[in-house]
Design a protein around this motif. Structure first.
Motif, short mmCIF file in Angstrom:
data_model
loop_
_atom_site.label_atom_id
_atom_site.label_comp_id
_atom_site.label_asym_id
_atom_site.label_seq_id
_atom_site.Cartn_x
_atom_site.Cartn_y
_atom_site.Cartn_z
N LEU A 1 -10.12 1.46 -3.89
CA LEU A 1 -8.97 0.63 -3.53
C LEU A 1 -8.55 -0.19 -4.73
CD1 LEU A 1 -7.01 -0.73 -1.45
CD2 LEU A 1 -8.86 -2.35 -0.98
N VAL A 2 -7.28 -0.14 -5.06
CA VAL A 2 -6.68 -1.10 -6.00
C VAL A 2 -5.78 -2.00 -5.18
CG1 VAL A 2 -5.08 -1.45 -7.91
CG2 VAL A 2 -6.80 0.37 -8.04
N ASN A 3 -6.14 -3.27 -5.13
CA ASN A 3 -5.33 -4.27 -4.44
C ASN A 3 -4.67 -5.15 -5.51
OD1 ASN A 3 -4.63 -5.85 -1.91
ND2 ASN A 3 -5.61 -7.46 -3.13
N ARG B 1 -6.83 4.11 -2.07
CA ARG B 1 -5.57 3.47 -1.69
C ARG B 1 -5.13 2.41 -2.68
NH1 ARG B 1 -7.62 5.13 3.17
NH2 ARG B 1 -6.08 5.76 4.77
N PHE B 2 -3.81 2.27 -2.78
CA PHE B 2 -3.18 1.13 -3.44
C PHE B 2 -2.58 0.25 -2.37
CE2 PHE B 2 0.71 -0.99 -4.67
CZ PHE B 2 0.29 -1.74 -5.75
N ALA B 3 -2.75 -1.07 -2.52
CA ALA B 3 -2.10 -2.05 -1.64
C ALA B 3 -1.53 -3.16 -2.50
CB ALA B 3 -3.11 -2.62 -0.64
N GLY B 4 -0.24 -3.46 -2.31
CA GLY B 4 0.34 -4.53 -3.11
C GLY B 4 1.84 -4.62 -2.96
N ARG C 1 -1.96 6.10 0.04
CA ARG C 1 -3.25 6.81 -0.13
C ARG C 1 -3.07 7.96 -1.10
NH1 ARG C 1 -4.86 11.24 2.33
NH2 ARG C 1 -3.28 10.99 3.97
N LYS C 2 -3.95 8.00 -2.09
CA LYS C 2 -3.89 9.05 -3.10
C LYS C 2 -4.36 10.38 -2.51
CE LYS C 2 -5.25 9.98 -7.88
NZ LYS C 2 -6.01 9.46 -9.05
#
Length: 205
Positions: A105-107, A136-139, A203-204
């Motif tokens: 995860l990259v937040n 996942r990326f969240a931002g 999601r990658k």
């Protein structure tokens, strides 16, 4: 939160941290976490004083928390709610200098736009390369009608994406959340501002 050390603006960021003290984790992070199984490893880019980092740690994640502002890292380390057994690695670095390794995860809550525009493509390639398959990326990203698109912040140009460009970053990802918010408000630093924000979880593949 900023991605550049802020010698002339440190007072502004300290005011920001005080203004957001005690606020809950960002909804984008919670949305992403609700779709992940067991706790894994995350990078929190532009961690600020830790409102998202603490939630990740509370849920058992290992976290690399990165912020270019020394006051942010100091406040995170001093938090009363920092779990004693936390797997936390703090880095007072710019995104360009930091190496957070492979993560699930990259937040990055309200932080990526503060990466200088000329450095953003390389940063995004680094984020993409760091995410494991299924990660996942969240931002957030800022849109062209955001007031900082015209005037910047503290004299610095911020990185702006229109909707097509924002979505275009996620080729090869499944976009699970893409919400646009446009509103007028007062920032935690006490400044009147027009926001145009894209809240994103993807999601990658």
């Amino acid at each position: 939160m900023p991605d550049q050390p802020s010698d002339p603006t440190v007072a502004g960021w300290v005011k920001y941290y005080k203004g957001t003290e005690g606020r809950p984790p960002r909804p984008t992070l919670l949305f992403a976490l609700d779709r992940v199984g067991s706790p894994r490893r995350a990078a929190d880019l532009g961690c600020g004083d830790g409102r998202d980092t603490i939630e990740l740690l509370r849920r058992g994640w290992s976290v690399v928390a990165i912020d270019a502002e020394p006051a942010a890292i100091a406040r995170l380390k001093a938090r009363d709610d920092l779990p004693r057994d936390a797997e936390l690695d703090t880095r007072c670095e710019t995104f360009a200098a930091a190496d957070w390794g492979k993560v699930d995860l990259v937040n990055s809550s309200f932080a990526l736009p503060f990466c200088p525009p000329e450095a953003f493509p390389a940063l995004w390639r680094k984020i993409d390369a760091s995410l494991l398959p299924g990660g996942r990326f969240a931002g957030q990203l800022f849109g062209p009608r955001d007031s900082w698109a015209q005037r910047g912040l503290d004299g610095r140009i911020v990185t702006i994406h229109d909707e097509a460009a924002a979505r275009g970053l996620f080729a090869g990802y499944a976009i699970e959340l893409f919400e646009e918010e446009e509103t007028d408000a007062v920032t935690p630093r006490g400044e009147a501002k027009h926001w145009q924000i894209f809240h994103i979880v993807a999601r990658k593949g």
